[in-house]
Design a protein around this motif. Structure first.
Motif, PDB file in Angstrom:
ATOM      1  N   ASP A 272     -67.750 -62.477 -62.339  1.00  0.00           N
ATOM      2  CA  ASP A 272     -69.015 -62.745 -61.861  1.00  0.00           C
ATOM      3  C   ASP A 272     -69.074 -63.720 -60.807  1.00  0.00           C
ATOM      4  N   ARG A 275     -71.072 -63.626 -57.526  1.00  0.00           N
ATOM      5  CA  ARG A 275     -72.593 -63.946 -57.748  1.00  0.00           C
ATOM      6  C   ARG A 275     -72.819 -65.363 -57.290  1.00  0.00           C
ATOM      7  N   ALA A 437     -80.000 -68.691 -59.129  1.00  0.00           N
ATOM      8  CA  ALA A 437     -79.447 -67.216 -59.289  1.00  0.00           C
ATOM      9  C   ALA A 437     -78.781 -67.103 -60.545  1.00  0.00           C
ATOM     10  N   VAL A 439     -75.684 -66.213 -63.083  1.00  0.00           N
ATOM     11  CA  VAL A 439     -74.598 -65.754 -63.004  1.00  0.00           C
ATOM     12  C   VAL A 439     -74.127 -65.846 -64.895  1.00  0.00           C
ATOM     13  N   PHE A 466     -73.828 -58.926 -54.510  1.00  0.00           N
ATOM     14  CA  PHE A 466     -74.741 -59.500 -55.222  1.00  0.00           C
ATOM     15  C   PHE A 466     -76.179 -59.649 -54.144  1.00  0.00           C
TER      16      PHE A 466
END
Length: 510
Positions: A272, A275, A437, A439, A466
């Motif tokens: 991830d 992101r 954001a 994550v 993303f």
């Protein structure tokens, strides 16, 4: 006794006396090395280096004082006790770093183990010098005291220079512990072999040899011990580990999930990280009409640089990261270069291995965008990179219309720390637009978008995995539990951010 003969109290040091004085130098060097090892290790594992160094050193010196006071109760057999003290210090000090690394993931109250070892070593070190002076009492007392203290202080200087310049970058903490434990045991054995009074200490000689063998084996197997400790610490298999001059770098992998840890703190997960890095880079880059010259501070893994280099207009990227071990690793290892798209070897990018605080203060260029990807402010050495002083220096480097993006910890877990970053940037003369954001590896994560002028409402950026324009608009909205709150400015002389960050994460992890 004939006139002119020296009295027993005024003898000059003979070979045995010189050996004892030389041992003062060695034991002083070893004693300070153990103190530095415990402080550094506590800082690595527990964060907040100022607190760890202060409390460990204070505890160590207190224990030394107790040891010195207790030496008055030794009435006889000082040499035997001195040798035994050296052997005990060799065991405790030599194995201390390895034991603490192994204990850290296994015990709930790590500080109890840490300070127990610190106090035990400090107590024994406190016994050394009084015992040594009493062993040398047959010589001129004034010379004995001045010589012993001189060698003691010179040994301390040697340790303070060797530790950061040679031992940490080349041996690491575990090997350093074993090396100086070996030195303590070697002093004990040397005295047993050179002093006539030690002829009857046969058992101590045998024990010294066994301890030397054990410490030598530990030194040779130090890397294996480090790996055992890391296997216990991390949920995923360790595939790479290195102790650089600045930090412990560990890579783990389970299936397709590659993770980077610095000093035990997760930096990214390959599942991830996109992101995080899209959220860090594109809100700033996308609000500059045609970014050509870009500065990245931190980000030695090249992942932020990968996103920056997606903009066709970019002509030059300067990446400033403290640790050359990081940038070399992520520039040369095949599976890591695939992750960062070969960003660190791109012809448009220049890597500068330097302290970001000093580099920004001395730099003279102008940049269209600045991406600040420093580690979290876990201690004051990192906290200075989030101060008003630092941001004022950064403002000088901004071209007209330039944008800045700063990773700023979690506004959910540490909201006071997050809004302290925003308040500090504003105090430095920047206009800010905070955003966040999600994550999965970190949870809700915060960033600050800033400019010396106005910040456009929207930007244009390459479509990512993303971030899209619609998603980006949502990032600037904060629910009540993360909403803005009054916060102090983080200055070099108060470092309020480090304390706020430490308190918040300590509550979260407890």
């Amino acid at each position: 006794m004939a006139e002119g003969d020296p009295s027993p109290q005024l003898r000059k040091p003979t070979a045995p006396g010189a050996a004892l004085l030389a041992s003062a130098f060695v034991v002083a060097t070893c004693g300070l090395i153990y103190e530095l090892l415990a402080s550094t290790l506590a800082s690595y594992l527990l964060g907040d280096s100022v607190t760890q160094f202060s409390t460990v050193i204070g505890s160590y010196l207190f224990a030394m004082g107790i040891g010195s006071w207790c030496s008055r109760y030794v009435k006889r057999d000082e040499l035997r006790l001195f040798v035994r003290v050296e052997l005990l210090i060799a065991i405790l000090g030599g194995f201390s770093a390895a034991a603490l690394f192994l204990l850290f993931p296994l015990v709930d109250h790590f500080r109890v183990a840490l300070y127990s070892i610190v106090l035990a070593i400090g107590f024994l070190v406190g016994l050394e010098i009084p015992l040594l002076i009493r062993i040398l009492r047959g010589y001129d007392f004034r010379e004995v005291v001045s010589n012993v203290l001189t060698f003691d202080y010179v040994g301390a200087l040697a340790a303070s220079l060797l530790f950061p310049l040679v031992l940490m970058p080349h041996l690491g903490m575990i090997r350093t512990g074993f090396l100086f434990g070996f030195a303590n045991a070697a002093v004990a054995l040397a005295l047993l072999l050179t002093l006539p009074r030690a002829a009857r200490l046969g058992l101590e000689k045998a024990v010294a040899v066994v301890i030397l063998i054990a410490l030598a084996a530990g030194f040779v197997g130090a890397e294996r011990l480090q790996k055992w400790a890391e296997v216990a610490s991390y949920a995923e298999p360790v595939i790479y580990a290195e102790s650089s001059r600045f930090q412990r770098i560990v890579l783990t992998r389970r299936d397709d999930d590659l993770r980077l840890y610095l000093n035990g703190n997760l930096q990214f997960s390959s599942r991830d990280e996109y992101r995080y890095h899209e959220a860090l880079v594109h809100p700033a880059m996308g609000r500059v009409a045609s970014p050509r010259n870009v500065l990245i501070l931190g980000g030695g893994d090249g992942l932020a640089a990968r996103e920056v280099l997606r903009y066709p207009s970019v002509e030059r990227v300067t990446l400033v990261d403290l640790d050359p071990a990081m940038t070399k690793l992520f520039a040369r290892s095949g599976f890591l270069t695939r992750l960062n798209g070969g960003a660190l070897t791109d012809k448009r990018l220049t890597v500068v291995n330097a302290d970001g605080f000093r580099w920004v203060r001395e730099a003279t260029g102008r940049y269209d965008a600045v991406i600040v990807d420093f580690p979290d402010p876990v201690d004051f050495s990192v906290g200075k990179l989030y101060t008003e002083t630092f941001y004022r220096s950064l403002v000088r480097l901004l071209a007209p219309g330039a944008m800045v993006a700063v990773q700023s910890t979690s506004p959910l877990v540490a909201p006071q720390a997050y809004w302290t970053v925003a308040a500090t940037m504003e105090a430095a003369g920047l206009t800010t637009r905070p955003y966040h954001a999600y994550v999965p590896s970190f949870g809700e994560w915060g960033f600050i978008l800033a400019s010396a002028g106005t910040i456009p409402a929207e930007g244009r950026f390459p479509r990512g995995r993303f971030l899209t324009p619609a998603v980006e608009r949502q990032l600037f909205a904060f629910p009540p539990d993360m909403a803005r709150r009054p916060a102090e400015v983080n200055r070099l002389d108060n470092q309020i951010l480090v304390r706020e960050f430490g308190k918040a994460w300590a509550r979260y992890e407890s």
